[in-house]
Design an enzyme around this catalytic site. Structure first.
Site, PDB file in Angstrom:
ATOM      1  N   PRO A  93       0.664  -1.182   0.068  1.00 23.58           N
ATOM      2  CG  PRO A  93      -0.184  -1.060   2.334  1.00 23.58           C
ATOM      3  CD  PRO A  93       0.710  -2.012   1.269  1.00 23.58           C
ATOM      4  CD  GLU A 120       0.838  -6.392  11.493  1.00 20.65           C
ATOM      5  OE1 GLU A 120       0.345  -5.146  11.393  1.00 20.65           O
ATOM      6  OE2 GLU A 120      -0.029  -7.332  11.232  1.00 20.65           O
ATOM      7  NE  ARG A 158      -8.853  -5.641 -20.543  1.00 23.62           N
ATOM      8  CZ  ARG A 158      -9.907  -6.075 -21.283  1.00 23.62           C
ATOM      9  NH1 ARG A 158     -10.217  -7.327 -20.899  1.00 23.62           N
ATOM     10  NH2 ARG A 158     -10.783  -5.416 -22.124  1.00 23.62           N
ATOM     11  CG  ASP A 173     -10.785  -2.030 -22.366  1.00 20.58           C
ATOM     12  OD1 ASP A 173     -11.791  -2.315 -22.952  1.00 20.58           O
ATOM     13  OD2 ASP A 173      -9.743  -2.824 -22.121  1.00 20.58           O
TER      14      ASP A 173
END
Length: 284
Positions: A93, A120, A158, A173
């Site tokens: 993150p 963790e 893709r 897209d």
């Protein structure tokens, strides 16, 4: 393109890689996927890949040694074949946000290694010394890095030539430019009183294209102003935002009034399928 995914849960990853567009791309050899079980690089009899954190605290932390051994083995293979060193990505993150722009950048690489964190977290020396990139798919908490790795793998697949059948499909897209995709509809023409917009049923392809562009612009303006502010609007775009597009009078006679008549209309039109019978715009 080759994508290696280093994970504690290979069965979870394999299940997705063998399905839908990813599975077909893999079967045709358009993208090479390799799922690496991190436990294969643990050295103790329990195949331990995690340990308690220094400094105390809850949870377990993934150890650096098994990850380093896995990366050493994978990069040594590339060196032995005279290949360019792979980019090594840790899903975390704290990383760079994964966007279509980053997807296009990564899709040009010949070889990627994706490391899936768990528990963790991962010993931070992995981030500091062993990877080339740290990537996040968004600001929320997941159980592990497998889902982010699969999101990245799907987006990059893709963009590989030949994967989607329609060579222009990746550029059609959402986010090929910073704009949302227009709404899609299929049969029946009416359900519970909710009717498909007449413009899509009239057969006037130029007007349909203008309507779709208009809907993309309006949806982006209303739902994603952050994206809309990045758009460079043409004079036609500005006009479309204000204009009300209607069915040309000569095309009104082609409008179906029931599901049955729509089916008859659709059977006469090109269905946009590729050679193996699947829709070229498959988003599954």
């Amino acid at each position: 393109m080759r994508i290696d995914i280093v994970t504690l849960f290979p069965e979870m990853v394999e299940a997705v890689l063998n399905t839908s567009i990813l599975g077909r791309a893999r079967e045709k050899g358009l993208v090479m996927f390799r799922v690496v079980n991190l436990r294969d690089y643990a050295t103790d009899k329990h195949r331990t890949t995690d340990d308690v954190p220094y400094g105390g605290g809850g949870g377990m932390v993934m150890k650096i040694e098994p990850i380093a051994r896995a990366l050493d083995a994978l990069t040594a293979e590339a060196d032995a074949h005279g290949e360019q060193k792979p980019r090594i990505i840790l899903t975390d993150p704290r990383g760079r946000l994964f966007t279509q722009e980053l997807a296009r950048e990564l899709a040009k690489e010949n070889h990627l290694i994706l490391i899936c964190g768990h528990y963790e977290g991962v010993d931070d020396r992995v981030r500091q010394h062993l990877v080339t990139d740290v990537v996040s798919i968004g600001d929320y908490v997941l159980t592990g890095g497998e889902l982010p790795a699969l999101v990245i793998a799907d987006a990059l697949t893709r963009l590989q030539e030949g994967v989607l059948g329609d060579e222009e499909a990746p550029e059609k897209d959402s986010f090929a430019e910073p704009i949302l995709e227009y709404p899609h509809y299929t049969r029946p023409v009416e359900f519970r009183g909710w009717r498909v917009p007449d413009i899509l049923l009239c057969g006037h392809h130029a007007q349909i294209a203008r309507w779709r562009r208009q809907q993309s612009l309006r949806l982006t303006r209303d739902l994603r102003p952050d994206l809309f502010n990045r758009l460079t609007l043409s004079a036609e775009d500005r006009k479309l935002l204000e204009e009300e597009i209607t069915v040309p009078p000569k095309s009104r006679k082609h409008l179906p009034v029931s599901s049955k008549s729509l089916e008859e209309t659709a059977s006469q039109q090109e269905r946009g399928k590729d050679t193996d019978g699947t829709r070229t715009r498959d988003h599954s």
